[in-house]
Design a protein around this motif. Structure first.
Motif, PDB file in Angstrom:
ATOM      1  N   GLY A  13       4.555  -4.219  10.531  1.00 49.05           N
ATOM      2  CA  GLY A  13       3.706  -3.686   9.475  1.00 49.05           C
ATOM      3  C   GLY A  13       4.483  -2.922   8.425  1.00 49.05           C
ATOM      4  N   ARG A  14       5.453  -2.115   8.869  1.00 47.84           N
ATOM      5  CA  ARG A  14       6.257  -1.344   7.908  1.00 47.84           C
ATOM      6  C   ARG A  14       7.099  -2.265   7.036  1.00 47.84           C
ATOM      7  NH1 ARG A  14       6.740   2.177  12.428  1.00 47.84           N
ATOM      8  NH2 ARG A  14       8.776   1.296  12.985  1.00 47.84           N
ATOM      9  N   ALA A  15       7.702  -3.279   7.649  1.00 49.51           N
ATOM     10  CA  ALA A  15       8.533  -4.213   6.881  1.00 49.51           C
ATOM     11  C   ALA A  15       7.698  -4.981   5.859  1.00 49.51           C
ATOM     12  CB  ALA A  15       9.238  -5.177   7.824  1.00 49.51           C
ATOM     13  N   ALA A  16       6.512  -5.426   6.285  1.00 45.37           N
ATOM     14  CA  ALA A  16       5.639  -6.149   5.357  1.00 45.37           C
ATOM     15  C   ALA A  16       5.216  -5.251   4.200  1.00 45.37           C
ATOM     16  CB  ALA A  16       4.411  -6.663   6.105  1.00 45.37           C
ATOM     17  N   ALA A  17       4.859  -4.008   4.508  1.00 40.51           N
ATOM     18  CA  ALA A  17       4.428  -3.077   3.455  1.00 40.51           C
ATOM     19  C   ALA A  17       5.540  -2.833   2.445  1.00 40.51           C
ATOM     20  CB  ALA A  17       3.970  -1.765   4.081  1.00 40.51           C
ATOM     21  N   GLN A  18       6.764  -2.724   2.911  1.00 40.36           N
ATOM     22  CA  GLN A  18       7.883  -2.520   1.998  1.00 40.36           C
ATOM     23  C   GLN A  18       8.038  -3.708   1.059  1.00 40.36           C
ATOM     24  OE1 GLN A  18      11.230  -1.735   4.562  1.00 40.36           O
ATOM     25  NE2 GLN A  18      10.527   0.331   5.090  1.00 40.36           N
ATOM     26  N   ASP A  19       7.930  -4.913   1.595  1.00 38.73           N
ATOM     27  CA  ASP A  19       8.065  -6.111   0.760  1.00 38.73           C
ATOM     28  C   ASP A  19       6.892  -6.250  -0.210  1.00 38.73           C
ATOM     29  OD1 ASP A  19      10.409  -6.681   2.064  1.00 38.73           O
ATOM     30  OD2 ASP A  19       9.557  -8.239   3.356  1.00 38.73           O
ATOM     31  N   THR A  46      -1.619  -1.828  10.610  1.00 36.52           N
ATOM     32  CA  THR A  46      -0.314  -1.168  10.502  1.00 36.52           C
ATOM     33  C   THR A  46       0.302  -1.404   9.132  1.00 36.52           C
ATOM     34  OG1 THR A  46       0.781  -3.068  11.540  1.00 36.52           O
ATOM     35  CG2 THR A  46       0.126  -1.262  12.984  1.00 36.52           C
ATOM     36  N   MET A  47       0.113  -2.597   8.588  1.00 36.41           N
ATOM     37  CA  MET A  47       0.635  -2.880   7.250  1.00 36.41           C
ATOM     38  C   MET A  47      -0.087  -2.053   6.199  1.00 36.41           C
ATOM     39  SD  MET A  47      -0.320  -4.604   4.284  1.00 36.41           S
ATOM     40  CE  MET A  47      -1.426  -5.926   4.761  1.00 36.41           C
ATOM     41  N   LEU A  48      -1.413  -2.006   6.266  1.00 38.40           N
ATOM     42  CA  LEU A  48      -2.178  -1.269   5.267  1.00 38.40           C
ATOM     43  C   LEU A  48      -1.876   0.229   5.320  1.00 38.40           C
ATOM     44  CD1 LEU A  48      -5.647  -3.064   5.488  1.00 38.40           C
ATOM     45  CD2 LEU A  48      -3.960  -3.242   3.645  1.00 38.40           C
ATOM     46  N   GLN A  53       1.415   4.349   1.727  1.00 39.28           N
ATOM     47  CA  GLN A  53       2.480   5.328   1.511  1.00 39.28           C
ATOM     48  C   GLN A  53       3.583   4.820   0.598  1.00 39.28           C
ATOM     49  OE1 GLN A  53       1.654   8.210   2.883  1.00 39.28           O
ATOM     50  NE2 GLN A  53      -0.093   7.166   3.832  1.00 39.28           N
ATOM     51  N   GLU A  54       3.510   3.569   0.169  1.00 41.11           N
ATOM     52  CA  GLU A  54       4.569   3.011  -0.665  1.00 41.11           C
ATOM     53  C   GLU A  54       4.621   3.743  -2.011  1.00 41.11           C
ATOM     54  OE1 GLU A  54       7.066   0.302  -0.718  1.00 41.11           O
ATOM     55  OE2 GLU A  54       6.931   1.071   1.319  1.00 41.11           O
ATOM     56  N   PRO A  55       5.826   4.177  -2.423  1.00 37.93           N
ATOM     57  CA  PRO A  55       5.928   4.948  -3.671  1.00 37.93           C
ATOM     58  C   PRO A  55       5.961   4.061  -4.909  1.00 37.93           C
ATOM     59  CG  PRO A  55       8.094   4.710  -2.676  1.00 37.93           C
ATOM     60  CD  PRO A  55       7.114   4.071  -1.720  1.00 37.93           C
TER      61      PRO A  55
END
Length: 248
Positions: A13-19, A46-48, A53-55
């Motif tokens: 989820g964190r990796a997807a959110a970053q991309d 988890t991705m959402l 939090q993505e800046p």
């Protein structure tokens, strides 16, 4: 298809959110606004959560849609996908516009209205999962991969409805609605970019089919392989039946 595998669903989820965050920032640097379609399912949580939090994302220039909705539930039912997305994501970021599906008492009219909202401009990004039966949105197999509609009314198959109970969205199979409105598979594939999060061992057979079976409506998720810019994120559990398991 770019397929990425992570040990846990949290890392996935964190990796997807970053991309996804990077893709949003890039598009917003050259476009006045961005149109995004969101899936509503526990597999996306988890991705959402990480995407919130993505800046550096100007959410005021993002228009949000979602891809499907049950028929027959009350407006305030927590199982309604629009309500779920409001709770999980839409209430947490200052989106410019949010277009919720509202089937009401005339679902066919609601489908036509949502098509009217979707049609004028391209969808930039779709965020999706796949079902245990390989569905995309509520396009259960055998799905029409050449459907000319953007949104339609559908009857849900048994495997799709059983997944909703497994995901603890409903207490029993009898409580799961039998019909829904959904964006069609071709409508989803019109997006410029697709990002899919598919965690969990219960999705492993569908992941194997998505990656290894011929592209057909028998497993709608196979159609993702035809898209030029599709990235799918798996965890070890969801990848465990596919040839990808040889990597770990």
């Amino acid at each position: 298809m770019d397929v990425r595998v992570f040990p846990t669903k949290e890392q996935m989820g964190r990796a997807a959110a970053q991309d996804i965050g990077k893709a949003l920032r890039l598009r917003l640097s050259s476009q006045s606004h961005v149109r995004v379609v969101f899936a509503a399912a526990p597999s996306q949580s988890t991705m959402l959560s990480a995407l919130r939090q993505e800046p550096g994302i100007d959410w005021s220039r993002v228009t949000a849609f979602h891809m499907d909705e049950y028929l027959g539930l009350s407006q305030d039912a927590p199982q309604r996908f629009g309500n779920w997305l409001m709770h999980e994501f839409f209430h947490h970021v200052p989106l410019g516009q949010v277009h919720l599906m509202n089937p009401g008492v005339r679902p066919e009219d609601a489908c036509a209205e949502y098509e009217r909202l979707l049609a004028p401009e391209p969808i930039d990004i779709v965020l999706l999962g796949i079902g245990t039966n390989g569905h995309l949105a509520f396009n259960d197999p055998p799905a029409d991969l050449k459907d000319t509609r953007l949104v339609k009314r559908v009857t849900l198959d048994a495997a799709c409805r059983e997944q909703q109970v497994f995901d603890e969205c409903f207490p029993s199979l009898e409580a799961v609605p039998q019909e829904a409105m959904t964006m069609t598979t071709p409508a989803l594939l019109r997006a410029k970019e697709i990002f899919g999060c598919v965690p969990g061992e219960h999705k492993s057979a569908a992941v194997q089919a998505m990656l290894e079976e011929p592209v057909s409506g028998a497993c709608p998720a196979t159609a993702l392989r035809t898209h030029p810019h599709c990235t799918v994120y798996l965890d070890f559990a969801s990848a465990s039946r596919s040839r990808l398991s040889e990597r770990f």
